[in-house]
Design an enzyme around this catalytic site. Sequence first.
Site, short mmCIF file in Angstrom:
data_model
loop_
_atom_site.label_atom_id
_atom_site.label_comp_id
_atom_site.label_asym_id
_atom_site.label_seq_id
_atom_site.Cartn_x
_atom_site.Cartn_y
_atom_site.Cartn_z
N GLN A 44 0.81 -1.22 0.00
CA GLN A 44 0.00 0.00 0.00
C GLN A 44 0.84 1.28 0.00
OE1 GLN A 44 -2.39 -1.90 3.38
NE2 GLN A 44 -3.96 -0.71 2.35
N ASN A 47 -1.09 -10.12 9.55
CA ASN A 47 -2.03 -9.01 9.72
C ASN A 47 -3.47 -9.50 9.73
OD1 ASN A 47 -2.79 -6.12 9.64
ND2 ASN A 47 -3.56 -6.65 7.61
N GLU A 48 -4.23 -9.06 10.69
CA GLU A 48 -5.67 -9.33 10.85
C GLU A 48 -6.09 -10.71 10.34
OE1 GLU A 48 -7.82 -6.04 9.17
OE2 GLU A 48 -7.30 -6.48 7.09
N GLU A 81 -4.11 -0.94 14.37
CA GLU A 81 -4.75 -0.06 13.39
C GLU A 81 -6.02 0.50 14.00
OE1 GLU A 81 -5.65 -1.62 9.47
OE2 GLU A 81 -3.75 -2.72 9.41
N TRP A 115 -4.14 4.10 11.71
CA TRP A 115 -4.10 3.75 10.29
C TRP A 115 -4.73 4.91 9.56
CZ3 TRP A 115 -1.88 -0.11 7.50
CH2 TRP A 115 -2.17 -0.11 6.12
N PHE A 163 -7.21 7.03 4.65
CA PHE A 163 -7.20 7.14 6.11
C PHE A 163 -6.05 8.00 6.62
CE2 PHE A 163 -9.82 3.33 7.55
CZ PHE A 163 -10.15 2.85 6.29
#
Length: 505
Positions: A42, A184-185, A395, A438, A454
Amino acid sequence: MNHFSQFFTFLVIVLATSYIDAFTRNDFPEDFLFGAATSAYQWEGAVDEDGRTPSVWDTFSHSYDRGNGDIACDGYHKYKEDVKLMADMGLEAFRFSISWSRLIPNGRGPINPKSLLFYKNLIKELRGHGIEPHVTLYHYDLPQSLEDEYGGWINRKIIDDFTAFADVCFREFGDDVKLWTTINEATIFAIASYGEGVAPPGHCSPNKFINCSTGNSSTEPYLAAHNMLLAHASASKLYKLKYKIKQRGSIGLSIFAFGLSPYTNSKDDEIATERAKAFLFGWILKPLVFGDYPNEMKRTLGSRLPVFSEEESEQVKGSSDFVGIIHYTTFYVTNRASASIFPIMNQGFFKDMGVYMISTGNSSLFEWEATPWGLEGVLEHLKQSYNNPPIYILENGTPMKHDSMLQDTPRVEYIQGYIGAVLNAIKNGSDTRGYFVWSMIDVYELLSGYTTSFGMYYVNFSDPGRKRSPKLSASWYSGFLNGTIDVVSQDSTQLQSNFSASSSL
Ligand code: NOJ
């Protein structure tokens, strides 16, 4: 409205609606870390430079018409500028991820020396400015070669490859990195990527909303999550055996955690909320803390839920030094027939969970309603049900239309509300140790590309130089971190005049 009156109105709203007491940075423990985050695909760009090969995210984004991370913020070339922005802002920590296919271009085998240099330089730059790096090893970007070879996370072969990748990272960067998140998540990654087809690699069962080329929404999310737990546990074991004594770092796994609250005070809705918590938190946390899946999931899923051998269960149990929380919003839960919060599938995780989730406010793709009490509830639940683990909020933030004003007042309001909730949770005994916004700057977004963002810094994605400009949130966070902002009696004139100096897009 001019800048000042806009800001003044905002201040009045905050004062009027704030349910938290006044607080400052100094009310948090000294070693608590306040940071901001990005991820490799990203932020970095430079997707075909210096030996990087495609990840599943490159392939996925190029198959849709919603932009891609080819250039993104060009962080690969502009990292020094960004670290300077972080330092100016007073950031204490920066969370970023390592692109596996940049570091080990074929997923397995030789290391790419240019990528080693990039990440070492980035870490050195951070440390040089007194900023603590928090490194995520896996953030949606599996080397495409491993997806092609054996299907990535749904194959147990991923365990060895992920552990070998982690080994390189620990060895090469571990002297300067003390905080590692393996995946991540994990929860929403399994659901969105292997059930709903909305995140890379985009697997799902045939359905009329999303055209997935492969997948099985009833089984793959559970298989992928199982392999994530085993891969995390394997990397964690390696770290503890080979590196921890010397490097003295911590290693954790992160989950996406919605705030969840019963829609009514009926027994039915309470039970439904407990079931949602078992599916959305317990799925990963029960194995990590107690060595096995929640009974609610075992009962519902039967043979679709993989089984841990005794040895695996022992290895997974206790494998996380901390729990990483990705938190954005809260849902009310009711016992009505289920529906997905993603495009409605007639099978898969949300159907299995068997609850209906109702948004708590006017959240939309462009802005999320701040419900800080939802995060407080998550932290209290983790304290009570999972032996009060150390927690990092990895985040938290709110999206806004990308080209909206630099005065991102709703974001300031959102962030300060959530920081207040974290403080309340700490006062109530939660072992929360860090909070990351985030995102540090606008990035290529997972679900919305470049339409919403964001960031606390605006990035002009049409400018080849990718110019960065601070938003009000950057000034606010900076003032908070430097101790010049007390959340209730902040010096609005100072903040506004600092901000006005650089507030045009
Ligand atoms: C979840 C993911 O970790 C990140 O990649 C994404 O951009 C944000 N949260 C916002 O959706």
